[in-house]
Structure formats: C-alpha cells, structure tokens
Scaffold this motif. Structure first.
Motif, mmCIF file in Angstrom:
data_model
loop_
_atom_site.group_PDB
_atom_site.id
_atom_site.type_symbol
_atom_site.label_atom_id
_atom_site.label_comp_id
_atom_site.label_asym_id
_atom_site.label_seq_id
_atom_site.Cartn_x
_atom_site.Cartn_y
_atom_site.Cartn_z
ATOM 1 N N ILE A 111 0.847 -1.207 0.000
ATOM 2 C CA ILE A 111 0.000 0.000 0.000
ATOM 3 C C ILE A 111 0.879 1.253 0.000
ATOM 4 N N THR A 116 -3.263 1.680 7.283
ATOM 5 C CA THR A 116 -3.541 2.541 6.121
ATOM 6 C C THR A 116 -4.022 3.906 6.622
ATOM 7 N N GLU A 160 -11.405 -0.076 0.368
ATOM 8 C CA GLU A 160 -11.361 -1.462 0.842
ATOM 9 C C GLU A 160 -12.790 -1.970 0.795
ATOM 10 N N ASP A 184 -8.003 -2.213 -2.140
ATOM 11 C CA ASP A 184 -7.381 -3.177 -1.237
ATOM 12 C C ASP A 184 -8.293 -4.406 -1.261
ATOM 13 N N CYS A 229 -7.816 -7.430 -0.094
ATOM 14 C CA CYS A 229 -7.321 -8.434 0.858
ATOM 15 C C CYS A 229 -8.410 -9.388 1.353
#
Ligand SMILES: *Cc1c(COP(=O)(O)O)cnc(C)c1O
Length: 387
Positions: A88, A112, A152, A181, A183
């Motif tokens: 990131i 973040t 995100e 993001d 993830c």
C-alpha cells in the motif's frame, strides 16, 4: 500453454524447470545472479535483455508469484512486497506527489489510516474520507488535486461494500485512479481490475498464505502503472523475500479449495448467529440482511471468511471471547485456525470512540475469521461461548 480457469492457473503457472527437472519449484535463495560475460551484464543493466540482476529487483520465486497473481486477476503486470502495508505504501508513494489529494474509504485498515493521517501529510499529501454506504459522498469529495480513490471492500471489520463498477466509472469520468485493497476477498472471490480498478492490492499475509505463517504483499495493475511502482520500489527496497514468495506461491495452489471451505463455514456461522438471542447485529456479505447484499452478489463469487457481530457492550464481547475454547484470540485473519478479535481494544484502539462509531465499530463489535476446522466444532464453540 495458457490456461483460462482459476484453479489451473494457480497450479500450472510455474517458474521454468532447472536441469534437475524438479516437479515442484525449488527455492531460489540468492541475492544476486551471474552474468555470462561483461557484455551480458551491460545489456541487462541497459534493459536490452530480460533477466535477473539482483533480488531487490527480481527473483524467480517472486516472479512466479507475481505472474500467477496477475493471471488470476486478469492484470497485465504486478509487483510483490515484503508485507501488505509495504504494498500500500509503495503504490501510494510511487504515484503521489506533494500537493496531491486522496479520497479514501473511511473504514480502512488501521495502518492505512496511519499512512493517510500521519505519514503522507509530512510530504504535503492530503486526504478526505468517504463512506462506503454513501456513494454520493465520493462524488463530492473529489477535488481538482485529487489523484486517486482508495477503497477497501468488503471493509474491515464493518464488512461494508461499495459497487466497484460504479466507483471505477466515477474515477474514470473524473480523471483519477482507483486503487482497491482486495485483501478480504482474494482474487478468487473478487477481481477489481475486471470491474475497472487501476490497481488491486493484496496483503498476501491473510487468505493467500492462509496458514498464518508469513507476511507478503502484491500490487496488480497495467504495465504503465506497475513500471512507475517498480521504479520507486527498486530503489526504496520493500522486496519480498524468495522464501515468502515460494511459500505464498505454493499456497495459491490451494486458494480456491480453501476459500470455498472458508466461505461455506462462514455463511453457516453467520446464519447461526443471526438467529441467536443477545446479538444486536450480524454482518456478512451474503446474508440477505446485509445492506449491500445485491452489490455483494454481483461483484463477489461468495461472501468470504469474515463474519462480524455486535454484542450488547464491551463486557458482553469480553465474556464471549473468553468463553471461546477453540477460537484463538489473535490479531490476524485468514488462517486455517478460527480467530476472534475485539477491534475496539486492538486493531482499532488508536481511533477515538467517535472515529470508531463512524466506521461501525461499537464496544460490543467482535470480528470472527472463520477457519477450516470442522463446522460442527466451530458452531459448538460459538454456542458454548454464547451460552
Ligand atoms: C492485514 C491487512 C493489511 C496489511 O497487511 P500486512 O501484510 O499485515 O502488512 C492491509 N489491508 C487489509 C485489509 C488487511 O487486512
């Protein structure tokens, strides 16, 4: 041969075999590479030839992981880093300059938030937060100096979702980049690049490793953006270690089957919890009660491995967590082992109470990362703890 199906790509993209004809790719623990002669060295340094020079730039294990991840997400190129946060930081630092502005989802990973709030302002980079459940706020937050949108989805731990296709169209119409993001979803459940995002970033530490062993990060996108990131990363040095790349690439071979089971277990947990007394709310993307259920169904293959629930208060959350016998109390997620976390006193303890409430974290919020143990044992542990 080029493969089209996810499971096959994850297994069959491999580094070239050595003269030993090993079936499983070996570990290339080397810091540098030998040149055939002086002119070979010159040509590699001059970019006239492709090849490995030094493992801060490239390594066969790292390249294999990048090639697989890019193929799995339909990205042109990629770059791997030592951790998800390095991915990131590297992406943002490579693309942003002094005077630039970022619009980010408010509910971002704790570190973040620290980057946007504490580190980038030192270099004159400013940000505005927008909420995932208020798309109109994103339109309003974009300014003349906005360079990129960072999001995100699903968010941690609120499990809020935004329509990535809509957001990428907004980004394009306003001439800014969209970085996702990814993830929580992994390339198996959600492919932001296909939905129009410019970069998809992963903490490979979570479901990609999937066994709680090592850290890693991957950035995926088009060649032009990845070249900018590479130019920054080669000299700032956030390289992934060959050993971690080797582990993560092996882990990708089983990502699809593991994610299927994480999701199968997680939806059963979410459905079970939704029907229990004493629980204020249960959040899971594929529960029909989720406010963005329709979007989740459209842009995700399944709901993922994370379930968030809200109990009455902090005392109830602590009692529930201490009552779990099998779940581990840990800050990680995406492990074979089921994990329970209390965001207000751990991952999000640096936020003020007001900031936490804005991202949907109450004192009674508990995050569950549902593992791969037998579902009956998972449900029994939850049942006993709630009792
Ligand atoms: C864990 C996590 C990160 C950071 O990854 P590390 O590998 O721990 O550096 C970033 N984003 C999300 C959503 C995460 O869960």
């Amino acid at each position: 041969m080029s493969y089209k199906n996810f499971e096959t790509i994850a297994i069959r993209i491999q580094a070239e075999r050595s003269e030993h004809k090993e079936h499983s790719v070996p570990l290339y623990m080397t810091s540098s590479y030998k040149f055939d002669d002086a002119d070979d060295m010159r040509a590699l340094f001059a970019n006239e030839k492709d090849g490995n020079i030094y493992s801060r730039y490239s390594n066969p294990n790292v390249t294999e992981l990048i090639d697989k991840m890019a193929a799995l997400e339909g990205a042109e190129a990629g770059w791997a880093t030592s951790t998800g946060m390095a991915a990131i930081f590297t992406a943002l630092a490579a693309l942003l300059g002094s005077g630039d502005h970022v619009v980010s989802s408010r509910s971002v990973f704790g570190s973040t938030h620290q980057l946007l709030n504490g580190i980038f302002p030192k270099w004159g980079i400013d940000y505005t937060y927008a909420d995932l459940d208020k798309p109109e706020d994103w339109e309003k937050a974009i300014k003349a100096n906005t360079k990129l949108l960072f999001v995100e989805t699903p968010s941690n731990p609120g499990i809020d979702i935004i329509d990535l296709k809509w957001l990428s169209e907004l980004a394009k119409s306003r001439g800014v980049l969209l970085i996702v993001d990814n993830c929580f979803a992994t390339p198996y459940l959600q492919q932001p690049i296909a939905l129009g995002a410019d970069l998809s970033i992963h903490s490979a530490t979570k479901f990609i490793d999937g066994q709680g062993r090592c850290l890693g990060g991957v950035i995926l996108g088009n060649k032009e953006l990845i070249l900018k990131i590479e130019a920054f990363a080669r000299h700032s040095g956030p390289a992934m270690s060959p050993f971690n790349a080797w582990l993560l690439s092996k882990s990708l071979e089983t990502l699809a089957v593991r994610m299927d089971r994480h999701c199968e277990n997680a939806i059963k947990v979410a459905e079970y919890l939704e029907n229990q007394a004493g629980i204020k709310a249960v959040k899971y993307p594929f529960l029909a009660s989720h406010p963005q259920y329709e979007i989740a169904k459209r842009q995700m293959k399944q709901g993922g491995g994370i379930v968030t629930l809200v109990l009455k208060d902090s005392a109830a959350a602590v009692k529930f967590m201490n009552g779990l016998k099998m779940f581990s109390i840990s800050a990680n997620l995406g492990d074979t082992r089921s994990i329970v976390t209390h965001p207000a006193t751990s991952t999000h303890s640096k936020l003020s109470e007001m900031e936490r409430l804005q991202v949907g974290i109450e004192q009674g919020t508990v995050r569950l990362s549902i593992g791969l143990e037998n579902i009956n044992d998972i449900l029994e542990d939850l049942k006993n703890a709630l009792g």
